[in-house]
Design an enzyme around this catalytic site. Structure first.
Site, PDB file in Angstrom:
ATOM      1  N   ASP A 106     -24.174  22.393  38.822  1.00 35.30           N
ATOM      2  CA  ASP A 106     -24.662  22.776  37.505  1.00 35.30           C
ATOM      3  C   ASP A 106     -26.140  23.146  37.670  1.00 35.30           C
ATOM      4  O   ASP A 106     -26.795  22.758  38.648  1.00 35.30           O
ATOM      5  CB  ASP A 106     -24.460  21.650  36.487  1.00 35.30           C
TER       6      ASP A 106
HETATM    7  C1  BGC Z   1     -24.686  23.811  31.598  1.00 34.49           C
HETATM    8  C2  BGC Z   1     -23.572  24.567  32.295  1.00 34.49           C
HETATM    9  C3  BGC Z   1     -23.924  26.036  32.316  1.00 34.49           C
HETATM   10  C4  BGC Z   1     -25.254  26.215  33.018  1.00 34.49           C
HETATM   11  C5  BGC Z   1     -25.676  27.659  33.153  1.00 34.49           C
HETATM   12  C6  BGC Z   1     -26.056  24.146  32.131  1.00 34.49           C
HETATM   13  O1  BGC Z   1     -27.045  23.685  31.260  1.00 34.49           O
HETATM   14  O2  BGC Z   1     -24.439  22.425  31.695  1.00 34.49           O
HETATM   15  O3  BGC Z   1     -22.358  24.343  31.629  1.00 34.49           O
HETATM   16  O4  BGC Z   1     -22.901  26.750  32.934  1.00 34.49           O
HETATM   17  O5  BGC Z   1     -26.237  25.524  32.287  1.00 34.49           O
HETATM   18  O6  BGC Z   1     -26.062  28.199  31.942  1.00 34.49           O
END
Ligand code: BGC
Length: 745
Positions: free
Chosen positions: A291
């Site tokens: 993530d």
């Molecule tokens: C989220 C993810 C997301 C990523 C990219 C993170 O804050 O938890 O689900 O895909 O950001 O935007």
């Protein structure tokens, strides 16, 4: 209208038009790269008759160490952070990994797309807002789930992206979790099967799919540091089971590891979950990506099984190269990371059949979204048959929820831009309503009625508006977003008071909920009709009206338990969330800088008892049980026959009413007492359409895995000999058919 923008690569980009469907022009960086690519004849790995693994091996052998390192991390925050570099070829998604043109390997352009593509309006492109994932799961319809993913895959492809970031399958353990609208269910069998279909739908468009957030990211409060305390056995039979089902079914290109820790170890450097379970036990061949900013180390993360850091290169750039040169990370491990990425690109067609940008079809998207929503709406109460409303109703007072203008959507990285929305896209942390007005479509269906609207902001005034009408329909909302949890199950603001006052003023009150997850309803006994619409998507206004007026017979059933009050839940409060600490400091009313950090969420208290299993064992009655939902017709079950090895259940479903309808049939099993699991759990389901008065035979297959328990001693699944109770019906709390089968080893 024409806007001119300087792209990160210094090229001029013309962005034509605003609003619907105009694709942005390709950036010149991408074009330059294409020109430097050699012919296919000089690249034997481009031979499509070879399998993806062989081709990937051939390609990896050609790469320099720098090229390999380039593939195992993103190129930075890109468009997500103002001022960050947007490299050539990056078309504006959340992530970008430059390809290797000399080997014919394209760039990876990843776009957040949990409920539709995020940030499309930034480039004047259109993306369909689908109903929330929890809504899709309420359809219990694998075809709807597949369609859901294929809308996402289709539009990603049309916009030039070749990888989706979505596929949330974390269990809804915490009903106040701000991301529940991105997740499917509290039950691993329902969640895994539905999200597996979703990811298959994405990948059916030759776009790489993703499943996230692996694993135990079950609340937002403290998500970056909290440690989920849970035994391997419980995790295997609950949260991991949902991932296992979805991953084995869809074979997604990517699995995103989550922000939190599990038993003290960060999810993105957790060898047990990443290597022992995901790669070795389940045979996952794709790659693990972190993530965003969820990577915390180089050697530990690489050796635990992380294959790609996102979004930047702090750990998997120069430090990883050095670790390989120093022998701290074996060359073979780096090759494995790269192999996994390249083979996933080949296996999903993004090398041989890359997306060709073209205009998204917003009308098809809207029709698909409406269809899914029509199957997802859950009718929870219909006293005296108040619904469907008759087309000859004389007057309707519509109150609250901005129902005159549109429908609510969820926030965070799952936010899709509203059509015609502001250039630059929607703002993080702001509730966005989509232009699909329930009132407009209700008016169409009650052409002769006087329809009034009251915003619901003044309770007394709303009650007055309701008093004069034949029927009052109150829309209540609960906005939810990544980065926050709700402190309670209660609807925000004065909405409970609003419903109570309207119900007092008008005996024919119907409530439509647009919520991210379960809410309490202290007024449920005072209104005649209740319908859960979740965040209904761009076709939502029409779908809601179609069900309210009976054009569509409701069929959705709850994928989560609705508790009557917070104190009935395993955790009365969200762990770590207090008035003092707030959430992650992202919800506006948090005490910024005072967020709770490094705390544990002790799931051992709850054990296997997630959702309806908790209520069963505690013998508590929820407000609405898991698997419950009404129809405008009724169904009767008879004639259960269970296969001797319990791998299927056959029975008859009769439509005992006067309308054709879909019934979601549910099969539960209680394992032999030696399992120590004294509760029934979902082991199969099937949605069937039954004509009025007809009786249809149904057979539901039961995957033996769902009847097994995880043995810590054997480090594997086993089927215990003994008596299995199989129960069948239309809700976890109403199962008229029962049979015990004795299974010997
Ligand atoms: C989220 C993810 C997301 C990523 C990219 C993170 O804050 O938890 O689900 O895909 O950001 O935007």
């Amino acid at each position: 209208m024409t806007r001119v923008r300087i792209a990160g690569n210094g090229c001029l980009v013309l962005v034509l038009g605003l609003g619907l469907g105009l694709g942005s022009l390709p950036r010149c960086g991408a074009q330059e790269k294409a020109q430097t690519a050699p012919s296919k004849a000089s690249m034997p790995w481009m031979n499509t008759s070879l399998d993806a693994d062989t081709r990937a091996d051939m390609m990896v052998k050609q790469m320099t160490i720098d090229e390999k390192i380039q593939l195992v991390h993103g190129s930075g925050w890109g468009v997500l952070r103002p001022g960050a570099v947007v490299p050539p070829g990056d078309i504006g998604g959340a992530g970008f990994v430059p390809g290797i043109p000399r080997l014919g390997l394209p760039d990876i352009n990843l776009a957040d797309s949990a409920v539709g593509i995020r940030g499309a309006a930034r480039d004047s492109r259109y993306a369909t807002l689908l109903p929330s994932v929890i809504g899709m799961a309420s359809s219990w319809d694998p075809e709807a789930a597949h369609l859901y993913g294929s809308v996402i895959g289709r539009e990603l492809r049309d916009e030039g992206f070749n990888m989706s970031i979505g596929g949330g399958v974390d269990l809804i353990r915490e009903p106040r979790n701000g991301r529940n609208f991105e997740y499917a269910s509290e039950d691993p069998v329902l969640a895994g099967n539905m999200v597996g279909q979703l990811a298959m739908g994405v990948q059916s468009n030759q776009v790489m799919g993703d499943i996230k957030h692996y694993v135990m990211n079950d609340q937002e409060t403290g998500r970056n540091t909290l440690s989920a305390v849970i035994s391997d056995k419980v995790m295997q039979e609950t949260d991991l089971l949902a991932f296992q089902i979805a991953i084995k079914m869809a074979k997604p290109a990517g699995v995103m590891c989550s922000y939190n820790r599990i038993n003290g170890v960060y999810a993105c450097e957790n060898k047990y979950t990443l290597t022992d379970v995901l790669k070795d036990e389940w045979g996952f061949k794709g790659f693990v990506l972190s993530d965003w900013s969820g990577t915390h180390s180089t050697v530990q993360a690489a050796m635990a099984g992380l294959d790609m850091q996102q979004p930047g290169d702090r750990y998997f750039g120069a430090p990883l190269k050095q670790a390989v040169l120093d022998g701290k990370v074996p060359q073979a491990r780096l090759d494995d990371m790269v192999h996994r990425i390249v083979r996933s690109m080949i296996a999903n067609g993004v090398v041989d059949n890359p997306p060709v940008p073209r205009v998204v079809d917003p009308f098809q998207g809207r029709r698909d979204a409406r269809h899914i929503e029509e199957e997802s709406l859950v009718l929870l109460k219909n006293e005296g048959g108040i619904l469907p409303l008759s087309g000859s109703v004389k007057s309707i007072a519509i109150i609250g929820g901005h129902a005159d203008e549109g429908v609510l959507s969820g926030g965070g990285s799952a936010q899709v831009d509203a059509p015609g929305g502001l250039p630059g896209g929607s703002k993080w942390g702001t509730a966005v309503y989509f232009p699909s007005s329930p009132m407009r479509y209700m008016k169409e269906q009650a052409a002769d009625a006087t329809v009034s609207f009251d915003a619901g902001t003044d309770v007394a005034q709303a009650a007055k508006a309701a008093a004069g009408a034949q029927v009052a329909v109150v829309f209540v909302t609960q906005w939810m977003s990544e980065g926050m949890d709700r402190p309670t199950l209660s609807l925000p603001g004065d909405q409970d008071k609003l419903v109570e006052a309207v119900a007092k003023a008008n005996p024919n009150t119907v409530v439509v909920l647009e919520t991210g997850g379960p809410v309490s309803m202290p007024w449920s006994g005072q209104v005649k009709g209740i319908m859960e619409a979740w965040f209904p998507g761009i076709g939502g206004g029409e779908a809601i009206a179609n069900v309210l007026f009976g054009k569509v017979n409701p069929s959705g059933k709850l994928p989560v338990t609705f508790a009557a009050k917070d104190s009935d839940l395993p955790f009365e409060h969200v762990t770590g969330l207090t008035a003092e600490t707030g959430n992650n400091g992202m919800d506006g009313n948090a005490a910024h800088g005072k967020e709770a950090k490094d705390f544990t969420v002790d799931y051992s208290k709850q054990g296997m008892l997630v959702g309806y299993k908790w209520f069963q064992v505690k013998d508590e009655t929820p407000l609405f049980p898991f698997g419950f939902g009404l129809s405008y017709t009724s169904f009767a079950y008879s004639g259960l026959k269970v296969a001797p090895d319990a791998t299927s259940a056959s029975f008859e479903v009769k439509n005992t009413g006067e309308k054709a309808g879909d019934e979601i049939t549910e099969v539960y099993a209680t394992l032999p007492s030696a399992s120590g699991e004294p509760f029934r759990k979902l082991v199969g389901f099937k949605r069937v359409s039954v004509a009025a008065g007809a009786s249809d035979p149904v057979t539901v297959a039961i995957d033996p895995l769902y009847l097994k328990v995880f043995s810590t001693e054997k480090n594997g699944w086993e089927m215990l000999p003994g008596s299995y109770k199989i129960e069948v019906g239309g809700s976890s709390a109403a199962l008229p058919l029962k049979e015990d089968v004795r299974v010997t080893k």
